[in-house]
Design a protein around this motif. Structure first.
Motif, PDB file in Angstrom:
ATOM      1  N   TYR A  15       0.806  -1.215   0.000  1.00 20.14           N
ATOM      2  CA  TYR A  15       0.000   0.000   0.000  1.00 20.14           C
ATOM      3  C   TYR A  15       0.839   1.264   0.000  1.00 20.14           C
ATOM      4  O   TYR A  15       0.382   2.326  -0.439  1.00 20.14           O
ATOM      5  N   TYR A  16       2.088   1.179   0.482  1.00 19.08           N
ATOM      6  CA  TYR A  16       2.954   2.361   0.537  1.00 19.08           C
ATOM      7  C   TYR A  16       3.245   2.925  -0.847  1.00 19.08           C
ATOM      8  O   TYR A  16       3.609   4.087  -0.981  1.00 19.08           O
ATOM      9  N   ILE A  17       3.082   2.096  -1.899  1.00 12.17           N
ATOM     10  CA  ILE A  17       3.293   2.576  -3.268  1.00 12.17           C
ATOM     11  C   ILE A  17       2.313   3.703  -3.594  1.00 12.17           C
ATOM     12  O   ILE A  17       2.603   4.593  -4.394  1.00 12.17           O
ATOM     13  N   LEU A  18       1.152   3.682  -2.961  1.00 12.96           N
ATOM     14  CA  LEU A  18       0.111   4.667  -3.251  1.00 12.96           C
ATOM     15  C   LEU A  18       0.447   6.054  -2.687  1.00 12.96           C
ATOM     16  O   LEU A  18       0.082   7.072  -3.281  1.00 12.96           O
ATOM     17  N   PHE A  19       1.140   6.107  -1.563  1.00 15.29           N
ATOM     18  CA  PHE A  19       1.271   7.354  -0.820  1.00 15.29           C
ATOM     19  C   PHE A  19       2.064   8.466  -1.527  1.00 15.29           C
ATOM     20  O   PHE A  19       1.722   9.639  -1.384  1.00 15.29           O
ATOM     21  N   PRO A  20       3.139   8.153  -2.289  1.00 16.40           N
ATOM     22  CA  PRO A  20       3.818   9.259  -2.994  1.00 16.40           C
ATOM     23  C   PRO A  20       2.900  10.029  -3.933  1.00 16.40           C
ATOM     24  O   PRO A  20       3.004  11.259  -4.054  1.00 16.40           O
ATOM     25  N   PHE A  21       1.962   9.322  -4.561  1.00 13.93           N
ATOM     26  CA  PHE A  21       1.058   9.976  -5.513  1.00 13.93           C
ATOM     27  C   PHE A  21      -0.043  10.753  -4.791  1.00 13.93           C
ATOM     28  O   PHE A  21      -0.479  11.809  -5.277  1.00 13.93           O
ATOM     29  N   LEU A  22      -0.468  10.252  -3.634  1.00 10.77           N
ATOM     30  CA  LEU A  22      -1.403  11.020  -2.813  1.00 10.77           C
ATOM     31  C   LEU A  22      -0.722  12.284  -2.282  1.00 10.77           C
ATOM     32  O   LEU A  22      -1.336  13.358  -2.240  1.00 10.77           O
ATOM     33  N   LEU A  23       0.545  12.154  -1.895  1.00 12.77           N
ATOM     34  CA  LEU A  23       1.288  13.312  -1.391  1.00 12.77           C
ATOM     35  C   LEU A  23       1.474  14.360  -2.482  1.00 12.77           C
ATOM     36  O   LEU A  23       1.314  15.569  -2.232  1.00 12.77           O
TER      37      LEU A  23
ATOM     38  N   PRO B 124      -1.608  -0.218  -9.738  1.00 12.84           N
ATOM     39  CA  PRO B 124      -2.265  -1.504 -10.034  1.00 12.84           C
ATOM     40  C   PRO B 124      -1.300  -2.646 -10.329  1.00 12.84           C
ATOM     41  O   PRO B 124      -1.544  -3.791  -9.942  1.00 12.84           O
ATOM     42  N   VAL B 125      -0.183  -2.343 -10.998  1.00  8.62           N
ATOM     43  CA  VAL B 125       0.779  -3.400 -11.323  1.00  8.62           C
ATOM     44  C   VAL B 125       1.456  -3.923 -10.059  1.00  8.62           C
ATOM     45  O   VAL B 125       1.658  -5.129  -9.894  1.00  8.62           O
ATOM     46  N   PHE B 126       1.789  -3.025  -9.146  1.00  6.21           N
ATOM     47  CA  PHE B 126       2.359  -3.465  -7.874  1.00  6.21           C
ATOM     48  C   PHE B 126       1.298  -4.194  -7.039  1.00  6.21           C
ATOM     49  O   PHE B 126       1.616  -5.154  -6.330  1.00  6.21           O
ATOM     50  N   TYR B 127       0.075  -3.726  -7.119  1.00  3.46           N
ATOM     51  CA  TYR B 127      -1.021  -4.379  -6.378  1.00  3.46           C
ATOM     52  C   TYR B 127      -1.169  -5.835  -6.811  1.00  3.46           C
ATOM     53  O   TYR B 127      -1.377  -6.737  -5.981  1.00  3.46           O
ATOM     54  N   MET B 128      -1.047  -6.068  -8.125  1.00  3.13           N
ATOM     55  CA  MET B 128      -1.180  -7.434  -8.643  1.00  3.13           C
ATOM     56  C   MET B 128       0.152  -8.191  -8.630  1.00  3.13           C
ATOM     57  O   MET B 128       0.203  -9.366  -8.982  1.00  3.13           O
ATOM     58  N   ASN B 129       1.232  -7.483  -8.269  1.00  4.21           N
ATOM     59  CA  ASN B 129       2.569  -8.097  -8.168  1.00  4.21           C
ATOM     60  C   ASN B 129       3.002  -8.726  -9.495  1.00  4.21           C
ATOM     61  O   ASN B 129       3.440  -9.882  -9.545  1.00  4.21           O
ATOM     62  N   VAL B 130       2.874  -7.944 -10.578  1.00  3.20           N
ATOM     63  CA  VAL B 130       3.213  -8.451 -11.915  1.00  3.20           C
ATOM     64  C   VAL B 130       4.179  -7.506 -12.630  1.00  3.20           C
ATOM     65  O   VAL B 130       4.041  -7.266 -13.823  1.00  3.20           O
ATOM     66  N   VAL B 131       5.160  -6.992 -11.923  1.00  5.44           N
ATOM     67  CA  VAL B 131       6.137  -6.098 -12.531  1.00  5.44           C
ATOM     68  C   VAL B 131       7.081  -6.910 -13.413  1.00  5.44           C
ATOM     69  O   VAL B 131       7.623  -7.932 -12.985  1.00  5.44           O
ATOM     70  N   THR B 132       7.269  -6.455 -14.671  1.00  2.00           N
ATOM     71  CA  THR B 132       8.177  -7.129 -15.604  1.00  2.00           C
ATOM     72  C   THR B 132       9.104  -6.091 -16.226  1.00  2.00           C
ATOM     73  O   THR B 132       8.973  -4.888 -15.983  1.00  2.00           O
ATOM     74  N   MET B 133      10.037  -6.566 -17.060  1.00  2.00           N
ATOM     75  CA  MET B 133      10.940  -5.634 -17.754  1.00  2.00           C
ATOM     76  C   MET B 133      10.159  -4.713 -18.690  1.00  2.00           C
ATOM     77  O   MET B 133      10.503  -3.549 -18.863  1.00  2.00           O
ATOM     78  N   LEU B 134       9.086  -5.250 -19.291  1.00  2.00           N
ATOM     79  CA  LEU B 134       8.269  -4.419 -20.186  1.00  2.00           C
ATOM     80  C   LEU B 134       7.540  -3.316 -19.431  1.00  2.00           C
ATOM     81  O   LEU B 134       7.148  -2.312 -20.034  1.00  2.00           O
ATOM     82  N   SER B 135       7.358  -3.491 -18.126  1.00  2.85           N
ATOM     83  CA  SER B 135       6.630  -2.500 -17.333  1.00  2.85           C
ATOM     84  C   SER B 135       7.258  -1.119 -17.453  1.00  2.85           C
ATOM     85  O   SER B 135       6.558  -0.107 -17.482  1.00  2.85           O
ATOM     86  N   PHE B 136       8.576  -1.055 -17.521  1.00  7.25           N
ATOM     87  CA  PHE B 136       9.254   0.233 -17.577  1.00  7.25           C
ATOM     88  C   PHE B 136       8.963   0.955 -18.897  1.00  7.25           C
ATOM     89  O   PHE B 136       8.793   2.171 -18.931  1.00  7.25           O
ATOM     90  N   MET B 137       8.879   0.204 -19.993  1.00  6.97           N
ATOM     91  CA  MET B 137       8.507   0.802 -21.274  1.00  6.97           C
ATOM     92  C   MET B 137       7.058   1.260 -21.248  1.00  6.97           C
ATOM     93  O   MET B 137       6.718   2.313 -21.784  1.00  6.97           O
ATOM     94  N   GLU B 138       6.196   0.448 -20.630  1.00  8.43           N
ATOM     95  CA  GLU B 138       4.777   0.804 -20.557  1.00  8.43           C
ATOM     96  C   GLU B 138       4.557   2.030 -19.665  1.00  8.43           C
ATOM     97  O   GLU B 138       3.680   2.849 -19.933  1.00  8.43           O
ATOM     98  N   ILE B 139       5.365   2.168 -18.608  1.00  7.76           N
ATOM     99  CA  ILE B 139       5.285   3.357 -17.760  1.00  7.76           C
ATOM    100  C   ILE B 139       5.627   4.594 -18.572  1.00  7.76           C
ATOM    101  O   ILE B 139       4.922   5.612 -18.503  1.00  7.76           O
ATOM    102  N   PHE B 140       6.700   4.519 -19.354  1.00  7.14           N
ATOM    103  CA  PHE B 140       7.105   5.678 -20.156  1.00  7.14           C
ATOM    104  C   PHE B 140       6.065   5.983 -21.229  1.00  7.14           C
ATOM    105  O   PHE B 140       5.738   7.148 -21.488  1.00  7.14           O
ATOM    106  N   GLN B 141       5.506   4.936 -21.847  1.00  8.10           N
ATOM    107  CA  GLN B 141       4.474   5.149 -22.868  1.00  8.10           C
ATOM    108  C   GLN B 141       3.230   5.786 -22.252  1.00  8.10           C
ATOM    109  O   GLN B 141       2.628   6.689 -22.840  1.00  8.10           O
ATOM    110  N   ARG B 142       2.859   5.347 -21.050  1.00  8.68           N
ATOM    111  CA  ARG B 142       1.717   5.941 -20.360  1.00  8.68           C
ATOM    112  C   ARG B 142       1.985   7.415 -20.032  1.00  8.68           C
ATOM    113  O   ARG B 142       1.109   8.265 -20.144  1.00  8.68           O
ATOM    114  N   PHE B 143       3.215   7.704 -19.614  1.00  3.78           N
ATOM    115  CA  PHE B 143       3.610   9.082 -19.313  1.00  3.78           C
ATOM    116  C   PHE B 143       3.470   9.962 -20.561  1.00  3.78           C
ATOM    117  O   PHE B 143       2.926  11.074 -20.492  1.00  3.78           O
ATOM    118  N   LEU B 144       3.915   9.452 -21.705  1.00 10.66           N
ATOM    119  CA  LEU B 144       3.771  10.205 -22.959  1.00 10.66           C
ATOM    120  C   LEU B 144       2.299  10.430 -23.297  1.00 10.66           C
ATOM    121  O   LEU B 144       1.904  11.524 -23.724  1.00 10.66           O
TER     122      LEU B 144
END
Length: 271
Positions: free
Chosen positions: A100-108, A147-167
């Motif tokens: 749950y601590y993953i959520l707090f930086p974004f709430l802050l 959500p990805v941390f919540y489901m515990n499914v972080v992969t190498m592709l996750s970093f590309m998907e994070i950047f694509q989502r940011f764009l």
């Protein structure tokens, strides 16, 4: 007809529409990491989006205009928001959320976007040039990282998907930045204030291109998976092309804000 108009206006101003866009991207994240969407988490994300957006939009104005009729004019939305906050808090307590601590930086970040942490500091929104970046970081956090941390499914592709989502979020923000050009104070140095409307659109086109290239890089051996992103890139391109400083009431707040809903539909139903 007037009842429908009032309902639609409430749907927009109460942040229900933007919250649906938010949970569409959460749902998309589940599809991208190939796990079954968690219904409880989707409801939690919906409540979190409504609470967060209404906190940013209405709490500062309520404090500033407390002795005016502002409260009376917006009390329906304020009561609705309080009800949603209570339900969202109860949902959070029901979720099995070990990280749950993953959520707090974004709430802050959301809190600091509105209120300074000390009397000598500015809130994040008033720091020149970073408004669009802060919004994009929070959206990426809430719709993908959490959500990805919540489901515990972080992969190498996750970093590309994070950047694509940011764009994606940066691109979607540009029509809003252009719309608000006449209202934003000059010191904020938003993108259109800094480089102008034409150059802001050109930057948006470059971001669309990068968004598409990331899709090709991720699915280089599964070209059919790029089709939703190709169609989305076309939609994003034209949403930028037809963005004007003077917009119709719902161009950004309904049509552009609804693009993530279309995106998840494409991902869900295209091969």
């Amino acid at each position: 007809m007037r009842i429908l108009e009032r309902f639609f206006n409430f749907y927009i101003t109460s942040s229900l529409h933007v919250a649906l866009a938010c949970i569409s991207l959460v749902y998309l994240s589940f599809l991208q990491v190939q796990v079954v969407p968690d219904v409880a988490f989707l409801w939690f994300s919906l409540g979190l989006a409504i609470s967060g957006y209404n906190f940013v939009k209405y709490i500062p104005a309520l404090i500033q205009h407390f002795h005016t009729d502002y409260y009376k004019r917006n009390r329906g939305i304020l009561y609705f928001s309080m009800f949603v906050i209570i339900l969202t808090s109860l949902l959070f307590l029901q979720l099995s959320f070990p990280k749950y601590y993953i959520l707090f930086p974004f709430l802050l970040l959301t809190f600091m976007y509105v209120f300074p942490l000390s009397g000598t500091c500015k809130n994040l929104r008033t720091i020149p040039g970073i408004k669009i970046v802060i919004v994009a970081i929070v959206w990426v956090g809430i719709t993908y990282i959490v959500p990805v941390f919540y489901m515990n499914v972080v992969t190498m592709l996750s970093f590309m998907e994070i950047f694509q989502r940011f764009l994606l979020i940066l691109i979607l923000m540009i029509p809003f930045e252009i719309r608000d050009l006449s209202e934003d104070q000059e010191f904020l140095q938003t993108l259109p204030q800094a480089v102008g409307i034409f150059s802001s659109k050109k930057i948006g086109y470059v971001l669309v291109f990068l968004f598409l290239m990331l899709s090709f890089a991720q699915y280089v051996w599964e070209a059919q998976k790029c089709l939703p992103d190709v169609l989305m890139a076309i939609v994003l391109f034209f949403s930028l092309k037809y963005t004007k400083k003077t917009q119709s009431n719902y161009y950004s707040s309904f049509w552009v804000e609804g693009i993530p809903i279309l995106y998840v539909v494409l991902w869900k139903f295209l091969p």
